[in-house]
Scaffold this active site. Structure first.
Site, PDB file in Angstrom:
ATOM      1  N   ASP A 143       0.284  -1.609  -0.373  1.00 56.65           N
ATOM      2  CA  ASP A 143       0.358   0.261   0.177  1.00 56.65           C
ATOM      3  C   ASP A 143       0.884   1.157  -0.095  1.00 56.65           C
ATOM      4  OD1 ASP A 143       0.686  -0.277   2.701  1.00 56.65           O
ATOM      5  OD2 ASP A 143      -1.156   0.428   3.183  1.00 56.65           O
ATOM      6  N   ALA A 145      -3.058  -7.875  17.290  1.00 53.03           N
ATOM      7  CA  ALA A 145      -3.446  -8.816  16.669  1.00 53.03           C
ATOM      8  C   ALA A 145      -3.431  -8.981  14.839  1.00 53.03           C
ATOM      9  CB  ALA A 145      -4.889  -9.572  17.200  1.00 53.03           C
ATOM     10  N   SER A 177      -7.634  -3.288  14.755  1.00 57.04           N
ATOM     11  CA  SER A 177      -7.840  -2.449  15.806  1.00 57.04           C
ATOM     12  C   SER A 177      -7.472  -0.439  15.901  1.00 57.04           C
ATOM     13  CB  SER A 177      -8.013  -3.106  17.069  1.00 57.04           C
ATOM     14  OG  SER A 177      -6.640  -2.832  17.536  1.00 57.04           O
ATOM     15  N   SER A 178      -6.692  -0.289  15.518  1.00 57.63           N
ATOM     16  CA  SER A 178      -6.314   1.625  15.586  1.00 57.63           C
ATOM     17  C   SER A 178      -6.523   2.139  14.100  1.00 57.63           C
ATOM     18  CB  SER A 178      -4.898   1.607  15.146  1.00 57.63           C
ATOM     19  OG  SER A 178      -4.145   0.526  14.390  1.00 57.63           O
ATOM     20  N   GLU A 185      -2.204   8.422  12.533  1.00 60.75           N
ATOM     21  CA  GLU A 185      -1.092   7.745  12.306  1.00 60.75           C
ATOM     22  C   GLU A 185       0.148   7.964  11.844  1.00 60.75           C
ATOM     23  OE1 GLU A 185      -1.235   3.409  13.036  1.00 60.75           O
ATOM     24  OE2 GLU A 185      -3.100   3.280  13.315  1.00 60.75           O
ATOM     25  N   ASP A 224      -5.754   0.143   5.554  1.00 63.24           N
ATOM     26  CA  ASP A 224      -6.744  -0.319   6.585  1.00 63.24           C
ATOM     27  C   ASP A 224      -7.478   0.268   7.066  1.00 63.24           C
ATOM     28  OD1 ASP A 224      -4.100  -2.248   7.171  1.00 63.24           O
ATOM     29  OD2 ASP A 224      -3.960  -1.508   8.651  1.00 63.24           O
TER      30      ASP A 224
HETATM   31  P1  ADP Z   1      -3.681  -3.017  15.802  1.00 66.35           P
HETATM   32  O1  ADP Z   1      -3.750  -2.098  15.067  1.00 66.35           O
HETATM   33  O2  ADP Z   1      -2.781  -3.940  14.677  1.00 66.35           O
HETATM   34  O3  ADP Z   1      -4.710  -3.940  16.427  1.00 66.35           O
HETATM   35  P2  ADP Z   1      -1.847  -0.870  17.261  1.00 66.35           P
HETATM   36  O4  ADP Z   1      -1.038  -1.108  17.459  1.00 66.35           O
HETATM   37  O5  ADP Z   1      -1.835  -0.491  15.528  1.00 66.35           O
HETATM   38  O6  ADP Z   1      -2.234  -2.663  17.011  1.00 66.35           O
HETATM   39  O7  ADP Z   1      -3.613  -0.281  17.695  1.00 66.35           O
HETATM   40  C1  ADP Z   1      -3.710  -1.119  18.788  1.00 66.35           C
HETATM   41  C2  ADP Z   1      -4.330   0.245  19.849  1.00 66.35           C
HETATM   42  O8  ADP Z   1      -4.687   1.232  19.326  1.00 66.35           O
HETATM   43  C3  ADP Z   1      -4.583  -0.089  21.629  1.00 66.35           C
HETATM   44  O9  ADP Z   1      -3.179  -0.017  21.976  1.00 66.35           O
HETATM   45  C4  ADP Z   1      -4.841   1.073  21.911  1.00 66.35           C
HETATM   46  O10 ADP Z   1      -4.259   2.530  22.240  1.00 66.35           O
HETATM   47  C5  ADP Z   1      -5.577   1.738  20.422  1.00 66.35           C
HETATM   48  N1  ADP Z   1      -7.611   0.690  20.947  1.00 66.35           N
HETATM   49  C6  ADP Z   1      -7.485   0.256  19.714  1.00 66.35           C
HETATM   50  N2  ADP Z   1      -8.974  -0.507  20.172  1.00 66.35           N
HETATM   51  C7  ADP Z   1      -9.208   0.533  21.476  1.00 66.35           C
HETATM   52  C8  ADP Z   1     -10.544   0.711  22.331  1.00 66.35           C
HETATM   53  N3  ADP Z   1     -11.399  -0.096  22.220  1.00 66.35           N
HETATM   54  N4  ADP Z   1     -10.478   1.664  23.387  1.00 66.35           N
HETATM   55  C9  ADP Z   1      -9.737   2.275  23.310  1.00 66.35           C
HETATM   56  N5  ADP Z   1      -8.798   1.964  22.128  1.00 66.35           N
HETATM   57  C10 ADP Z   1      -8.677   1.316  21.133  1.00 66.35           C
HETATM   58 MG    MG Z   2      -2.902  -1.020  13.946  1.00 68.54          MG
END
Ligand code: ADP
Ligand code: MG
Length: 380
Positions: free
Chosen positions: A36, A123, A127-128, A160, A172
């Site tokens: 990407d 994982a 999630s970010s 980011e 993403d």
């Molecule tokens: P990934 O994107 O692979 O899951 P990252 O390290 O990039 O991992 O992002 C994870 C971070 O995003 C967490 O450490 C937290 O700061 C933030 N985050 C994700 N989900 C939540 C949530 N439900 N509430 C608060 N912060 C979150």
């Molecule tokens: Mg991430």
């Protein structure tokens, strides 16, 4: 979480009713890894794991944010001031989104926010990005900013890149914003043109998280990006999208081993994404298997982002499936998850193979998810 229950949780914290809820999914990438940010092709799909952001417009310019995943910590900041990083690690993602929106010149009011998510964090399911897209969606809707899904995804990426110091590409956030239920999304990261590709009905999507403790992920990630930029300089191109395999082979002597190998991965991976899109359209498991195996091989040997645990998981699943399934690592690498496409009758075959062999050989327990392909950002 059910909307009613989530709205009640918001009311319990803020003593006021919600104005709305923005929901954005995590994602898995089927193929097209580290392409990407090289303006190449990717083929991710959104998952039914998602992040919900409940919001209520405030009369002032303050943003207050709670997360049901971090009940002991909350964050608040002023939109009037220059937004900088705060004490809350996760709160910084919300600051990051507000920062890039403000930088764009958008005018918006403060919000009370509550976050809830079932996207596993760290994982490799992003999630970010789910959080950034949902938060951007909440600001957009609450103040009628009128940004498109593509613009919201770009704000998430900028959050980011320019605030969280992770030089990720657009994949993403774009799949999280624009995904369509039961479809993968072919993204041309140069033009941002997308094409939704139906997932065959009988194709099962499994994600297996290695739970390998990820270390130095951002620094290694940013280093790979630098390697690619240096390869471009040697090849005399703006990005690796403009480079061809024959030009790369001709320039081999002038390049460092790292520059050559990183470029070799990206150029070959772009080609595999286009072929895999065709294979997905024709539900050709044999072709998908070969392309995903070649992708993994290239990520292991050329891009050097796999670890023994993810290589091992891929071997375990591929050996169990033989020619009946397609498997490779997925996401940012250095641990994280693998993705496996197979038929319903082989789901237990994969599960049993992982249970029997993974912990024994790697002293880690894997998480296995049989996933549904979800849709992108929604507002309620
Ligand atoms: P990934 O994107 O692979 O899951 P990252 O390290 O990039 O991992 O992002 C994870 C971070 O995003 C967490 O450490 C937290 O700061 C933030 N985050 C994700 N989900 C939540 C949530 N439900 N509430 C608060 N912060 C979150
Ligand atoms: Mg991430």
């Amino acid at each position: 979480m059910e909307l009613e229950e989530f709205s009640k949780a918001f009311e319990a914290i803020y003593q006021l009713a919600v104005d709305g809820i923005a929901t954005a999914p995590g994602r898995v990438n089927l193929i097209g890894e580290f392409t990407d940010y090289n303006d190449g092709f990717v083929l991710p799909c959104a998952l039914e794991f998602n992040t919900q952001v409940a919001y209520r417009k405030r009369a002032d310019n303050k943003v207050v944010v709670h997360s049901l995943q971090y009940p002991d910590e909350f964050d608040e900041f002023e939109l009037n001031d220059a937004i900088s990083a705060g004490k809350s690690q996760w709160g910084n993602y919300i600051r990051a989104v507000a920062f890039v929106l403000q930088r764009s010149g958008a005018k918006f009011s403060g919000l009370d926010l509550l976050i809830e998510s079932n996207v596993p964090q760290g994982a490799g399911l992003s999630s970010s990005a789910a959080l950034e897209v949902a938060v951007a969606g909440a600001f957009n809707e609450a103040s009628n900013l009128g940004f498109t899904l593509e613009q919201l995804a770009k704000f998430g990426q900028q959050a980011e890149n320019d605030f969280m110091d992770c030089q990720c590409g657009i994949m993403d956030q774009l799949i999280s914003a624009k995904g369509l239920k039961n479809h993968a999304l072919l993204i041309d990261c140069l033009s941002l043109v997308t094409e939704s590709i139906p997932m065959p009905d009988d194709l099962i999507l499994m994600i297996i998280n290695s739970n390998y403790p990820r270390k130095l992920v951002d620094s290694e990630y940013n280093q790979r990006r630098l390697d690619c930029e240096q390869a471009c300089t040697k090849l005399g191109v703006e990005t690796l999208r403009q480079a061809t395999m024959s030009a790369l082979l001709a320039a081999k002597e002038s390049m460092s081993e790292h520059q050559f190998k990183r470029a070799h991965h990206v150029i070959s991976e772009n080609d595999r994404v286009i072929k895999a899109t065709q294979a997905l359209k024709s539900n050709d498991m044999n072709e998908l298997r070969q392309l995903m195996a070649a992708s993994h091989h290239s990520l292991k040997n050329d891009f050097e982002v796999t670890v023994p645990a993810t290589d091992g998981l891929v071997d375990i699943c591929q050996s169990a499936l033989g020619e009946r399934g397609a498997v490779r690592m997925t996401g940012g690498g250095f641990g994280g998850a693998i993705v496996c496409l197979c038929r319903q009758e082989d789901v237990d075959v994969v599960k049993n193979a992982v249970l029997e062999n993974y912990e024994k050989n790697f002293a880690l327990e894997a998480d296995i998810y049989v996933c549904q392909v979800g849709g992108g950002l929604t507002l309620q």
